[in-house]
Write a protein that holds these residues in place. Structure first.
Motif, PDB file in Angstrom:
ATOM      1  N   ILE A  25     -17.021  40.093  -0.716  1.00  0.00           N
ATOM      2  CA  ILE A  25     -17.548  40.635   0.540  1.00  0.00           C
ATOM      3  C   ILE A  25     -18.661  39.732   1.078  1.00  0.00           C
ATOM      4  O   ILE A  25     -18.706  39.424   2.278  1.00  0.00           O
ATOM      5  CB  ILE A  25     -18.014  42.088   0.353  1.00  0.00           C
ATOM      6  CG1 ILE A  25     -16.785  42.990   0.123  1.00  0.00           C
ATOM      7  CG2 ILE A  25     -18.847  42.571   1.538  1.00  0.00           C
ATOM      8  CD1 ILE A  25     -17.124  44.378  -0.401  1.00  0.00           C
ATOM      9  N   LEU A  26     -19.560  39.279   0.201  1.00  0.00           N
ATOM     10  CA  LEU A  26     -20.629  38.368   0.624  1.00  0.00           C
ATOM     11  C   LEU A  26     -20.044  37.054   1.144  1.00  0.00           C
ATOM     12  O   LEU A  26     -20.476  36.529   2.178  1.00  0.00           O
ATOM     13  CB  LEU A  26     -21.599  38.104  -0.532  1.00  0.00           C
ATOM     14  CG  LEU A  26     -22.745  37.136  -0.228  1.00  0.00           C
ATOM     15  CD1 LEU A  26     -23.612  37.666   0.911  1.00  0.00           C
ATOM     16  CD2 LEU A  26     -23.565  36.904  -1.479  1.00  0.00           C
ATOM     17  N   LEU A  27     -19.058  36.522   0.452  1.00  0.00           N
ATOM     18  CA  LEU A  27     -18.384  35.301   0.890  1.00  0.00           C
ATOM     19  C   LEU A  27     -17.749  35.514   2.261  1.00  0.00           C
ATOM     20  O   LEU A  27     -17.838  34.650   3.144  1.00  0.00           O
ATOM     21  CB  LEU A  27     -17.322  34.920  -0.142  1.00  0.00           C
ATOM     22  CG  LEU A  27     -16.719  33.535  -0.080  1.00  0.00           C
ATOM     23  CD1 LEU A  27     -17.776  32.460  -0.278  1.00  0.00           C
ATOM     24  CD2 LEU A  27     -15.636  33.401  -1.144  1.00  0.00           C
ATOM     25  N   SER A  28     -17.153  36.666   2.469  1.00  0.00           N
ATOM     26  CA  SER A  28     -16.545  36.992   3.764  1.00  0.00           C
ATOM     27  C   SER A  28     -17.597  37.080   4.865  1.00  0.00           C
ATOM     28  O   SER A  28     -17.358  36.634   5.995  1.00  0.00           O
ATOM     29  CB  SER A  28     -15.777  38.309   3.678  1.00  0.00           C
ATOM     30  OG  SER A  28     -14.725  38.190   2.744  1.00  0.00           O
ATOM     31  N   ALA A  29     -18.749  37.630   4.552  1.00  0.00           N
ATOM     32  CA  ALA A  29     -19.836  37.705   5.537  1.00  0.00           C
ATOM     33  C   ALA A  29     -20.317  36.308   5.908  1.00  0.00           C
ATOM     34  O   ALA A  29     -20.597  36.027   7.086  1.00  0.00           O
ATOM     35  CB  ALA A  29     -20.988  38.554   4.996  1.00  0.00           C
ATOM     36  N   ALA A  30     -20.386  35.416   4.940  1.00  0.00           N
ATOM     37  CA  ALA A  30     -20.801  34.035   5.204  1.00  0.00           C
ATOM     38  C   ALA A  30     -19.788  33.335   6.111  1.00  0.00           C
ATOM     39  O   ALA A  30     -20.161  32.654   7.071  1.00  0.00           O
ATOM     40  CB  ALA A  30     -20.969  33.274   3.894  1.00  0.00           C
ATOM     41  N   VAL A  31     -18.520  33.511   5.814  1.00  0.00           N
ATOM     42  CA  VAL A  31     -17.470  32.895   6.629  1.00  0.00           C
ATOM     43  C   VAL A  31     -17.469  33.503   8.033  1.00  0.00           C
ATOM     44  O   VAL A  31     -17.336  32.787   9.030  1.00  0.00           O
ATOM     45  CB  VAL A  31     -16.095  33.023   5.936  1.00  0.00           C
ATOM     46  CG1 VAL A  31     -14.960  32.639   6.869  1.00  0.00           C
ATOM     47  CG2 VAL A  31     -16.060  32.154   4.674  1.00  0.00           C
ATOM     48  N   LEU A  35     -17.854  31.753  11.783  1.00  0.00           N
ATOM     49  CA  LEU A  35     -16.941  31.957  12.916  1.00  0.00           C
ATOM     50  C   LEU A  35     -17.695  32.436  14.160  1.00  0.00           C
ATOM     51  O   LEU A  35     -17.367  32.052  15.282  1.00  0.00           O
ATOM     52  CB  LEU A  35     -15.843  32.946  12.535  1.00  0.00           C
ATOM     53  CG  LEU A  35     -14.776  32.394  11.592  1.00  0.00           C
ATOM     54  CD1 LEU A  35     -13.865  33.503  11.090  1.00  0.00           C
ATOM     55  CD2 LEU A  35     -13.973  31.300  12.273  1.00  0.00           C
ATOM     56  N   ILE A  36     -18.717  33.258  13.951  1.00  0.00           N
ATOM     57  CA  ILE A  36     -19.549  33.704  15.078  1.00  0.00           C
ATOM     58  C   ILE A  36     -20.297  32.518  15.675  1.00  0.00           C
ATOM     59  O   ILE A  36     -20.379  32.365  16.899  1.00  0.00           O
ATOM     60  CB  ILE A  36     -20.514  34.824  14.635  1.00  0.00           C
ATOM     61  CG1 ILE A  36     -19.722  36.092  14.299  1.00  0.00           C
ATOM     62  CG2 ILE A  36     -21.573  35.107  15.710  1.00  0.00           C
ATOM     63  CD1 ILE A  36     -20.528  37.142  13.547  1.00  0.00           C
ATOM     64  N   PHE A  37     -20.821  31.647  14.825  1.00  0.00           N
ATOM     65  CA  PHE A  37     -21.503  30.433  15.283  1.00  0.00           C
ATOM     66  C   PHE A  37     -20.544  29.552  16.088  1.00  0.00           C
ATOM     67  O   PHE A  37     -20.903  29.028  17.143  1.00  0.00           O
ATOM     68  CB  PHE A  37     -22.074  29.668  14.078  1.00  0.00           C
ATOM     69  CG  PHE A  37     -22.765  28.390  14.451  1.00  0.00           C
ATOM     70  CD1 PHE A  37     -24.031  28.406  15.033  1.00  0.00           C
ATOM     71  CD2 PHE A  37     -22.158  27.168  14.210  1.00  0.00           C
ATOM     72  CE1 PHE A  37     -24.666  27.230  15.378  1.00  0.00           C
ATOM     73  CE2 PHE A  37     -22.798  25.979  14.544  1.00  0.00           C
ATOM     74  CZ  PHE A  37     -24.053  26.009  15.139  1.00  0.00           C
ATOM     75  N   THR A  42     -18.415  27.435  21.290  1.00  0.00           N
ATOM     76  CA  THR A  42     -17.177  26.994  21.940  1.00  0.00           C
ATOM     77  C   THR A  42     -16.394  28.106  22.624  1.00  0.00           C
ATOM     78  O   THR A  42     -15.438  27.796  23.350  1.00  0.00           O
ATOM     79  CB  THR A  42     -16.230  26.344  20.917  1.00  0.00           C
ATOM     80  OG1 THR A  42     -15.758  27.349  20.011  1.00  0.00           O
ATOM     81  CG2 THR A  42     -16.898  25.210  20.162  1.00  0.00           C
ATOM     82  N   SER A  43     -16.732  29.345  22.397  1.00  0.00           N
ATOM     83  CA  SER A  43     -15.948  30.493  22.872  1.00  0.00           C
ATOM     84  C   SER A  43     -14.484  30.384  22.452  1.00  0.00           C
ATOM     85  O   SER A  43     -13.612  30.973  23.088  1.00  0.00           O
ATOM     86  CB  SER A  43     -16.038  30.629  24.403  1.00  0.00           C
ATOM     87  OG  SER A  43     -17.373  30.778  24.804  1.00  0.00           O
ATOM     88  N   TYR A  44     -14.213  29.624  21.408  1.00  0.00           N
ATOM     89  CA  TYR A  44     -12.851  29.358  20.906  1.00  0.00           C
ATOM     90  C   TYR A  44     -11.956  28.776  21.994  1.00  0.00           C
ATOM     91  O   TYR A  44     -10.753  28.988  21.998  1.00  0.00           O
ATOM     92  CB  TYR A  44     -12.192  30.603  20.308  1.00  0.00           C
ATOM     93  CG  TYR A  44     -12.926  31.213  19.139  1.00  0.00           C
ATOM     94  CD1 TYR A  44     -13.515  30.439  18.149  1.00  0.00           C
ATOM     95  CD2 TYR A  44     -13.021  32.591  19.027  1.00  0.00           C
ATOM     96  CE1 TYR A  44     -14.187  31.007  17.088  1.00  0.00           C
ATOM     97  CE2 TYR A  44     -13.689  33.179  17.954  1.00  0.00           C
ATOM     98  CZ  TYR A  44     -14.267  32.378  16.997  1.00  0.00           C
ATOM     99  OH  TYR A  44     -14.929  32.956  15.939  1.00  0.00           O
TER     100      TYR A  44
END
Length: 171
Positions: A25-31, A35-37, A42-44
């Motif tokens: 879960i912590l690893l997922s929060a980091a990833v 993605l938010i950054f 870039t707004s993707y």
């Protein structure tokens, strides 16, 4: 040694399952934060991603016309690439190592999901160099390979959390 490799996540002791689930879960929060950054920068959108690396055109109508974004210098690309290659290597070493012990996915697909993000990481961060120094069209290589990274990540995390938190042992 064979008995160690045959361990299954859903059969682990409760405390180890909780520890591995918390880590995942912590690893997922980091990833997710990464993605938010990426979305923030870039707004993707491919054109905004190209601008992020190549800079924006100033219009050059006069000498005071300053571009909104400057092209990324080699030093910044090097540190970004270095940090991400190391970080993703350890993310997928840890996640792949945990995922190995799942009993939901096996055979070809188990190996594929463990190895694919390692190759896609090289294509993703190689792709940003190609965008910056060869042609903006390489942004699509970067987008496709990074999408594959995150699909593999999501599948592995989902299976790991399912096995650790939901799947019941037979006894």
């Amino acid at each position: 040694m064979d008995s160690i490799l045959n361990i299954k996540l859903h059969l682990l002791p409760k405390n180890i399952k909780i520890f591995l689930a918390a880590f995942t879960i912590l690893l997922s929060a980091a990833v997710a934060t990464g993605l938010i950054f990426l979305y923030h920068n870039t707004s993707y959108q491919p054109d905004k991603a190209v601008e992020h690396f190549n800079g924006s055109e100033s219009g050059k109508t006069d000498e005071f016309d300053i571009p909104e974004k400057y092209e990324k210098p080699v030093s910044e690309l090097l540190i970004t690439t270095h940090n991400h290659l190391f970080g993703f290597a350890f993310i997928f070493l840890a996640l792949g190592g945990i995922f190995w012990f799942n009993s939901t996915i096996s055979g070809f697909w188990k190996g594929f999901f463990m190895i694919e993000p390692l190759f896609s990481t090289l294509f993703t961060f190689g792709g940003i160099w190609l965008v910056r120094f060869v042609h903006p069209g390489f942004i699509y290589l970067t987008a496709i390979s990074s999408t594959l990274i995150y699909i593999s990540f999501l599948i592995m995390v989902s299976v790991v959390l399912y096995e650790l938190l939901i799947k019941k042992s037979p006894h």
